[in-house]
Write an enzyme that holds these catalytic residues in place. Sequence first.
Site, PDB file in Angstrom:
ATOM      1  N   HIS A   1      -3.290   2.962  -6.105  1.00  0.00           N
ATOM      2  CA  HIS A   1      -3.881   1.643  -5.831  1.00  0.00           C
ATOM      3  C   HIS A   1      -3.906   0.553  -6.532  1.00  0.00           C
ATOM      4  CE1 HIS A   1      -6.939  -0.762  -3.799  1.00  0.00           C
ATOM      5  NE2 HIS A   1      -7.455   0.193  -4.821  1.00  0.00           N
TER       6      HIS A   1
ATOM      7  N   TYR B   1     -10.362  -8.888  -6.718  1.00  0.00           N
ATOM      8  CA  TYR B   1      -8.909  -8.626  -7.749  1.00  0.00           C
ATOM      9  C   TYR B   1      -9.065  -9.792  -8.611  1.00  0.00           C
ATOM     10  CZ  TYR B   1      -6.614  -5.503  -4.325  1.00  0.00           C
ATOM     11  OH  TYR B   1      -6.243  -4.434  -3.453  1.00  0.00           O
TER      12      TYR B   1
ATOM     13  N   ARG C   1       1.141  -1.486  -0.448  1.00  0.00           N
ATOM     14  CA  ARG C   1       0.054  -0.050   0.100  1.00  0.00           C
ATOM     15  C   ARG C   1       0.849   1.344  -0.292  1.00  0.00           C
ATOM     16  NH1 ARG C   1      -2.284  -3.409   3.911  1.00  0.00           N
ATOM     17  NH2 ARG C   1      -3.979  -4.261   3.354  1.00  0.00           N
TER      18      ARG C   1
END
Length: 298
Positions: free
Chosen positions: A242, A277, A148
């Site tokens: 992101h 995802y 992140r």
Amino acid sequence: MENFKDKFRDYLLLEKNYSQHTVTAYINDITFFENFLSCEFDDENLIAVNYNQIRSWIVSLSDDGISNSSINRKISSLKSFYKFLLKTKQIETSPLLKHKALKSPKKIQIPFSEKEVDLVLNQIAYPEGFEGVRDKLIVDMFYTTGIRRTELIHLKTQNIDLSNNTIKVLGKRNKERIIPILTIVSEQIKKYLAERSSLQEVKDEEYFFLLVTGVKLNDSFVYRLINYYFSNVSEKVKKSPHILRHTFATHLLNNGADINSVKELLGHSSLASTQVYTHNSLAELQKVYNNAHPRNKK
């Protein structure tokens, strides 16, 4: 009521291990609701709130043009607060017991293609010296580890282990995890450290990634950096750290990685978070399936 908010803040920080940023957002949401009660109902007593008052706040937020997803986040803060009051026996029933979240459209995160990432890492020109080496390493670190943005910014030099090709990052709720790094990234790290040692002044010595002024990175700098480099090769609307994390997960899954392994690499607490995802990898799987199954050749 200020005392309850202070206790709730301590509970989130000390018991739930939430970040200071998250805790501030929760307290702000509760304070905004408290102010609404004062203006609309001439009452700041959060303990005696009923659901009709909360519904009035939701309608008011919607009338002000606040999106459903943002309203849901604010109500989530209230839910947590009333759960805390239940736990500490300040109330007997949460006023949000039967509340259902507002519907909000799912945002489709479109990852970069392998070609776009390759162009950024191997084709475009980077500045000479420290900044160029750092910028390329940041792009590669996002793409090859899936960390992140805040994890990258707060990465400590002491948590990079080149002998074992791993990094240790501090994720959400202060959870540490070890992430492997590729040999090619290790070589870039060595190059970066050599350039870093030539900086005139280093103020934030413990942090690995620095600005040229010797202080650690900030959120807006990292966002602008990724957006700038990928704007050279991609027409996609969103170009952010992101999206690179999303790209990392998608490309691993497309190339046969086990979803549980991807979950661990991303630092997700549940598989449901990782399954976001999978839609692109399913598209790839569909393509292979259609091309390979005998029934589709008749």
